[in-house]
Design a protein around this motif. Structure first.
Motif, PDB file in Angstrom:
ATOM      1  N   GLN A  80       2.436  -5.698  -5.736  1.00 16.12           N
ATOM      2  CA  GLN A  80       2.540  -4.274  -5.431  1.00 16.12           C
ATOM      3  C   GLN A  80       3.490  -3.581  -6.402  1.00 16.12           C
ATOM      4  O   GLN A  80       3.207  -2.489  -6.901  1.00 16.12           O
ATOM      5  CB  GLN A  80       3.024  -4.077  -3.994  1.00 16.12           C
ATOM      6  CG  GLN A  80       3.097  -2.613  -3.566  1.00 16.12           C
ATOM      7  CD  GLN A  80       3.756  -2.438  -2.218  1.00 16.12           C
ATOM      8  OE1 GLN A  80       4.935  -2.703  -2.056  1.00 16.12           O
ATOM      9  NE2 GLN A  80       2.975  -1.989  -1.237  1.00 16.12           N
ATOM     10  N   ALA A  87       2.531 -10.941  -2.702  1.00 14.77           N
ATOM     11  CA  ALA A  87       1.984  -9.607  -2.472  1.00 14.77           C
ATOM     12  C   ALA A  87       2.972  -8.517  -2.844  1.00 14.77           C
ATOM     13  O   ALA A  87       2.597  -7.489  -3.423  1.00 14.77           O
ATOM     14  CB  ALA A  87       1.566  -9.471  -1.011  1.00 14.77           C
ATOM     15  N   ALA A  88       4.256  -8.719  -2.519  1.00 17.22           N
ATOM     16  CA  ALA A  88       5.266  -7.716  -2.862  1.00 17.22           C
ATOM     17  C   ALA A  88       5.404  -7.583  -4.382  1.00 17.22           C
ATOM     18  O   ALA A  88       5.517  -6.474  -4.917  1.00 17.22           O
ATOM     19  CB  ALA A  88       6.605  -8.085  -2.235  1.00 17.22           C
ATOM     20  N   CYS A 146       3.441 -12.398   3.142  1.00 17.58           N
ATOM     21  CA  CYS A 146       2.824 -11.199   3.714  1.00 17.58           C
ATOM     22  C   CYS A 146       3.830 -10.473   4.602  1.00 17.58           C
ATOM     23  O   CYS A 146       4.939 -10.947   4.835  1.00 17.58           O
ATOM     24  CB  CYS A 146       1.575 -11.571   4.518  1.00 17.58           C
ATOM     25  SG  CYS A 146       1.873 -12.718   5.875  1.00 17.58           S
ATOM     26  N   CYS A 147       3.412  -9.301   5.122  1.00 19.92           N
ATOM     27  CA  CYS A 147       4.261  -8.515   6.048  1.00 19.92           C
ATOM     28  C   CYS A 147       5.604  -8.185   5.421  1.00 19.92           C
ATOM     29  O   CYS A 147       6.642  -8.205   6.086  1.00 19.92           O
ATOM     30  CB  CYS A 147       4.462  -9.255   7.371  1.00 19.92           C
ATOM     31  SG  CYS A 147       2.931  -9.804   8.162  1.00 19.92           S
ATOM     32  N   TRP A 148       5.606  -7.872   4.125  1.00 16.10           N
ATOM     33  CA  TRP A 148       6.856  -7.644   3.415  1.00 16.10           C
ATOM     34  C   TRP A 148       7.404  -6.243   3.699  1.00 16.10           C
ATOM     35  O   TRP A 148       6.711  -5.354   4.172  1.00 16.10           O
ATOM     36  CB  TRP A 148       6.651  -7.832   1.911  1.00 16.10           C
ATOM     37  CG  TRP A 148       5.763  -6.797   1.266  1.00 16.10           C
ATOM     38  CD1 TRP A 148       6.158  -5.670   0.623  1.00 16.10           C
ATOM     39  CD2 TRP A 148       4.323  -6.813   1.206  1.00 16.10           C
ATOM     40  NE1 TRP A 148       5.078  -4.967   0.152  1.00 16.10           N
ATOM     41  CE2 TRP A 148       3.930  -5.646   0.498  1.00 16.10           C
ATOM     42  CE3 TRP A 148       3.341  -7.679   1.666  1.00 16.10           C
ATOM     43  CZ2 TRP A 148       2.596  -5.334   0.258  1.00 16.10           C
ATOM     44  CZ3 TRP A 148       2.014  -7.361   1.424  1.00 16.10           C
ATOM     45  CH2 TRP A 148       1.648  -6.217   0.730  1.00 16.10           C
ATOM     46  N   ARG A 154       8.748  -1.765   6.926  1.00 15.24           N
ATOM     47  CA  ARG A 154       7.691  -2.542   6.286  1.00 15.24           C
ATOM     48  C   ARG A 154       6.935  -1.672   5.297  1.00 15.24           C
ATOM     49  O   ARG A 154       6.937  -0.450   5.396  1.00 15.24           O
ATOM     50  CB  ARG A 154       6.727  -3.120   7.328  1.00 15.24           C
ATOM     51  CG  ARG A 154       7.229  -4.409   7.937  1.00 15.24           C
ATOM     52  CD  ARG A 154       6.326  -4.979   8.985  1.00 15.24           C
ATOM     53  NE  ARG A 154       4.978  -5.268   8.508  1.00 15.24           N
ATOM     54  CZ  ARG A 154       4.103  -6.005   9.186  1.00 15.24           C
ATOM     55  NH1 ARG A 154       4.457  -6.547  10.348  1.00 15.24           N
ATOM     56  NH2 ARG A 154       2.897  -6.223   8.731  1.00 15.24           N
ATOM     57  N   ASN A 155       6.277  -2.327   4.347  1.00 15.14           N
ATOM     58  CA  ASN A 155       5.627  -1.560   3.288  1.00 15.14           C
ATOM     59  C   ASN A 155       4.234  -2.101   2.975  1.00 15.14           C
ATOM     60  O   ASN A 155       3.743  -1.965   1.864  1.00 15.14           O
ATOM     61  CB  ASN A 155       6.483  -1.587   2.016  1.00 15.14           C
ATOM     62  CG  ASN A 155       6.108  -0.479   1.047  1.00 15.14           C
ATOM     63  OD1 ASN A 155       5.696   0.606   1.464  1.00 15.14           O
ATOM     64  ND2 ASN A 155       6.242  -0.736  -0.239  1.00 15.14           N
ATOM     65  N   ASP A 156       3.571  -2.708   3.968  1.00 14.88           N
ATOM     66  CA  ASP A 156       2.258  -3.285   3.730  1.00 14.88           C
ATOM     67  C   ASP A 156       1.160  -2.545   4.474  1.00 14.88           C
ATOM     68  O   ASP A 156       0.006  -2.950   4.423  1.00 14.88           O
ATOM     69  CB  ASP A 156       2.239  -4.763   4.122  1.00 14.88           C
ATOM     70  CG  ASP A 156       2.580  -4.971   5.595  1.00 14.88           C
ATOM     71  OD1 ASP A 156       3.404  -4.205   6.127  1.00 14.88           O
ATOM     72  OD2 ASP A 156       2.028  -5.896   6.208  1.00 14.88           O
ATOM     73  N   GLU A 157       1.507  -1.476   5.191  1.00 18.52           N
ATOM     74  CA  GLU A 157       0.514  -0.690   5.904  1.00 18.52           C
ATOM     75  C   GLU A 157       0.767   0.790   5.653  1.00 18.52           C
ATOM     76  O   GLU A 157       1.911   1.213   5.453  1.00 18.52           O
ATOM     77  CB  GLU A 157       0.564  -0.964   7.418  1.00 18.52           C
ATOM     78  CG  GLU A 157       0.174  -2.371   7.807  1.00 18.52           C
ATOM     79  CD  GLU A 157       0.135  -2.542   9.315  1.00 18.52           C
ATOM     80  OE1 GLU A 157      -0.040  -1.522  10.018  1.00 18.52           O
ATOM     81  OE2 GLU A 157       0.297  -3.680   9.786  1.00 18.52           O
TER      82      GLU A 157
END
Length: 438
Positions: A240, A236-237, A216-218, A389-392
């Motif tokens: 995505q 997750a990355a 997470c938090c990638w 970052r790219n998760d938000e």
């Protein structure tokens, strides 16, 4: 990346685990009684016994996971039991390590240790609850929706075995509990806050390694010569990059269409083989658990795992359904695109902060400055890491994420607190002697 270390079988949970805990608790109570008699330290442990027993009986059975059956991976899902995640192990190490350096300094300066143990326990409980609530509010679409039963939403909210904790929520929850604890025990607030600040930073540094293990938090795609990292299928990355078409050789952009993302460029790869053209809309996905299971295999069974790709060439808008193509998992890239290692950056940032706060203790002019410095420096680092970052997504009509907005507010609070303590506070290096609370 190692999200799941092992599973505790279903048969071991419930009463068997409860009996083990009660035996351990009895030993701890015996030790406390030998040291303190039936004083506050011993009696205050009984609520801990009750809370853990409640978790064992009522919470753990509800967070058992359905997973891939190793004997029949393409068959129905089975109950694998309680998943022990790498993320959870790192959180445990973070708590123990953070407490360790706090207790070390307390003993060095003659500060009472027993209240710190109690404070740490309640701060951890409140911190986890606050971190989870922050995540649920931030990602509420994942938990609540039309037709989703309330029981299912509550169960999803309680299932933290795969992560889903936000640092700022932890800070808010722990601060509220600490406020009431200070009020009741008469502990010196500012000095205690300074003592625990380096421990909080060290815990965060270790916790971010758990984020790396969990995937997470990638970070965003790294197209420069900067350090980068790739993630395996199921992460997750990776998912995505699959859903936005990058692993299919496509460049896409989001649309308001229910049929997926619009294709703006097609390069060599699976996308070209599927005859996907510029202007088409695509939607791709798969079962992350299944992809993760097959990622380490090289047998023929791997070819039976399929990725579904929905392709809309414009005809679906007239009532026709998009065509769906099945792509063998083996045809996809073995790893995600290179992304910024934001988890490692965050861990190093917190570790540096821990060292700085630990050393600044000797140079503070007033109690409270160490904690205030943490509120200033951590959000600054977090704000800039959020950029890569790219998760938000951005909030309030801006490109700033919710964490960046909270960072700005926290920095302002930190500066105000530092100025107040520097101007009106004092430093007390005398040993602390506490009277029993009334």
């Amino acid at each position: 990346m190692q999200p799941t270390l092992f599973f505790i079988p279903h048969a071991w949970l419930g009463w068997p685990l409860l009996i083990v805990w009660l035996v351990v608790a009895a030993i701890i109570v015996g030790v406390l009684y030998c040291r303190h008699g039936w004083g506050q330290e011993t009696v205050s442990f009984f609520p801990v016994v009750a809370i853990v027993a409640g978790i064992i009986l009522f919470l753990l059975p509800n967070v058992e996971v359905m997973g891939i059956n190793p004997e029949d991976p393409l068959g129905p899902m089975v109950n694998r039991g309680l998943a022990i995640r790498g993320y959870g192990l790192c959180m445990l190490l973070a708590i123990l390590s953070g407490m360790g350096i706090v207790i070390y300094r307390c003993r060095k300066i003659g500060y009472p240790v027993d209240p710190i143990f109690t404070l740490a326990f309640w701060m951890v409980i409140a911190g986890v609850i606050g971190a989870r609530l922050f995540f649920v509010v931030q990602k509420r679409d994942l938990f609540f929706g039309e037709g989703v039963p309330l029981s299912a939403s509550l169960k999803a909210m309680m299932n933290m075995t795969e992560g889903g904790l936000v640092v700022y929520g932890s800070l808010f929850g722990a601060s509220i509990v600490a406020f009431f604890f200070f009020y009741r025990t008469k502990l010196p607030v500012w000095k205690t806050a300074d003592l625990i600040a380096p421990g909080m930073a060290l815990g965060l540094a270790i916790g971010r390694i758990g984020c790396l293990m969990n995937g997470c938090c990638w970070g965003g795609v790294c197209e420069s010569s900067m350090p980068s990292i790739t993630f395996p299928p199921g992460a997750a990355a990776y998912m995505q990059h699959l859903s936005n078409g990058s692993l299919l050789g496509l460049t896409t952009e989001p649309t308001d269409s229910p049929y997926g993302r619009a294709v703006v460029a097609v390069t060599d790869g699976v996308g070209a083989e599927l005859v996907i053209n510029v202007g088409d809309r695509i939607a791709a996905g798969g079962n992350p658990d299944l992809l993760r299971f097959f990622s380490g295999r090289d047998d023929n069974l791997k070819d039976r795992a399929m990725i579904e790709v929905g392709i809309d060439s414009g005809e679906a808008g007239d009532g026709a359904s998009p065509r769906v193509e099945s792509v063998p998992f083996s045809a996809l890239p073995p790893r995600s695109l290179p992304v910024h290692p934001t988890q490692i950056y965050s861990s190093l940032n917190a570790l540096f902060l821990c060292v700085l706060l630990w050393c600044f203790w000797h140079y503070r002019k007033s109690d409270g400055e160490v904690f205030a410095l943490m509120l200033i420096l951590y959000p600054i680092g977090r704000f800039f890491i959020e950029i890569i970052r790219n998760d938000e997504s951005g909030q309030f009509g801006t490109e700033f994420t919710i964490s960046q907005w909270v960072s700005v507010v926290t920095i302002a609070i930190g500066f105000a607190m530092f100025a107040y303590r520097r101007g009106f506070g004092s430093r007390n290096d005398e040993s602390v002697s506490l009277e029993p609370p009334e």
